[in-house]
Design a protein around this motif. Sequence first.
Motif, PDB file in Angstrom:
ATOM      1  N   SER A  52      -1.520   1.877  -3.776  1.00  0.00           N
ATOM      2  CA  SER A  52      -2.073   0.571  -3.411  1.00  0.00           C
ATOM      3  C   SER A  52      -3.324   0.735  -2.549  1.00  0.00           C
ATOM      4  N   GLU A  53      -3.355   1.736  -1.672  1.00  0.00           N
ATOM      5  CA  GLU A  53      -4.558   2.015  -0.878  1.00  0.00           C
ATOM      6  C   GLU A  53      -5.722   2.423  -1.773  1.00  0.00           C
ATOM      7  N   ARG A  58      -1.547  -3.058  -7.002  1.00  0.00           N
ATOM      8  CA  ARG A  58      -1.765  -4.048  -5.949  1.00  0.00           C
ATOM      9  C   ARG A  58      -0.457  -4.297  -5.207  1.00  0.00           C
ATOM     10  N   ARG A  59      -0.531  -4.239  -3.888  1.00  0.00           N
ATOM     11  CA  ARG A  59       0.627  -4.586  -3.048  1.00  0.00           C
ATOM     12  C   ARG A  59       0.569  -6.082  -2.766  1.00  0.00           C
ATOM     13  N   ILE A  60       1.688  -6.750  -2.980  1.00  0.00           N
ATOM     14  CA  ILE A  60       1.797  -8.175  -2.683  1.00  0.00           C
ATOM     15  C   ILE A  60       2.771  -8.319  -1.518  1.00  0.00           C
ATOM     16  N   PRO A  63       6.380 -13.062   2.172  1.00  0.00           N
ATOM     17  CA  PRO A  63       7.028 -13.514   3.406  1.00  0.00           C
ATOM     18  C   PRO A  63       8.546 -13.544   3.244  1.00  0.00           C
ATOM     19  N   ASN A  64       9.249 -13.026   4.212  1.00  0.00           N
ATOM     20  CA  ASN A  64      10.714 -13.005   4.226  1.00  0.00           C
ATOM     21  C   ASN A  64      11.312 -12.307   3.012  1.00  0.00           C
ATOM     22  N   GLY A  65      10.628 -11.315   2.500  1.00  0.00           N
ATOM     23  CA  GLY A  65      11.135 -10.559   1.362  1.00  0.00           C
ATOM     24  C   GLY A  65      10.411  -9.230   1.262  1.00  0.00           C
ATOM     25  N   PRO A  66      10.909  -8.360   0.401  1.00  0.00           N
ATOM     26  CA  PRO A  66      10.252  -7.052   0.252  1.00  0.00           C
ATOM     27  C   PRO A  66       8.905  -7.190  -0.443  1.00  0.00           C
ATOM     28  N   ASP A  67       7.961  -6.335  -0.058  1.00  0.00           N
ATOM     29  CA  ASP A  67       6.681  -6.296  -0.753  1.00  0.00           C
ATOM     30  C   ASP A  67       6.920  -6.042  -2.225  1.00  0.00           C
ATOM     31  N   ARG A  68       6.020  -6.534  -3.045  1.00  0.00           N
ATOM     32  CA  ARG A  68       6.064  -6.309  -4.484  1.00  0.00           C
ATOM     33  C   ARG A  68       4.825  -5.521  -4.882  1.00  0.00           C
ATOM     34  N   PHE A  69       4.902  -4.869  -6.028  1.00  0.00           N
ATOM     35  CA  PHE A  69       3.787  -4.078  -6.534  1.00  0.00           C
ATOM     36  C   PHE A  69       3.426  -4.583  -7.915  1.00  0.00           C
ATOM     37  N   LEU A  73      -4.821  -5.805 -11.488  1.00  0.00           N
ATOM     38  CA  LEU A  73      -5.708  -5.529 -10.369  1.00  0.00           C
ATOM     39  C   LEU A  73      -6.718  -6.642 -10.091  1.00  0.00           C
ATOM     40  N   ARG A  74      -7.038  -7.450 -11.087  1.00  0.00           N
ATOM     41  CA  ARG A  74      -8.013  -8.514 -10.846  1.00  0.00           C
ATOM     42  C   ARG A  74      -7.422  -9.522  -9.855  1.00  0.00           C
TER      43      ARG A  74
END
Length: 128
Positions: A52-53, A58-60, A63-69, A73-74
């Motif tokens: 993601s770096e 893309r890291r999403i 809120p109040n939940g685990p990050d998604r991937f 990319l757009r």
Amino acid sequence: MERRNTVQKDLVRNAVLTMKRHVTAEEVYEYVRQEHHGIGKGTVYRNLGILSEEGSIRRIEVPNGPDRFDFTLRNHYHGRCVRCGEVFDVDIDEMPGLIERIRDPHGMQFLSYDIMFKAICPACQMQE
């Protein structure tokens, strides 16, 4: 600092691309582990961060939940089901110049944004 490509990094990238949804780190780990039993959870999580770096995925932040991937990319927007937590793409054109249009009396420097709509997905609607 340029990072090298590794087998583990390729496995993680390919998992996100193959799963074709907005996956959590845990889901990626379980997916990769099915074929590569020896891979560690830390290895998967670390490589998701690196990818993601680098801009390969893309890291999403949810809120109040685990990050998604995300494999897309757009710039685009997301929705999240308020019942099951599933995250999905929203089909709407990007709002160009949104950051430049912010009126800011506090002296903030705005860098980016994520827009997440609240929704109820079709599967949860069927359960009603």
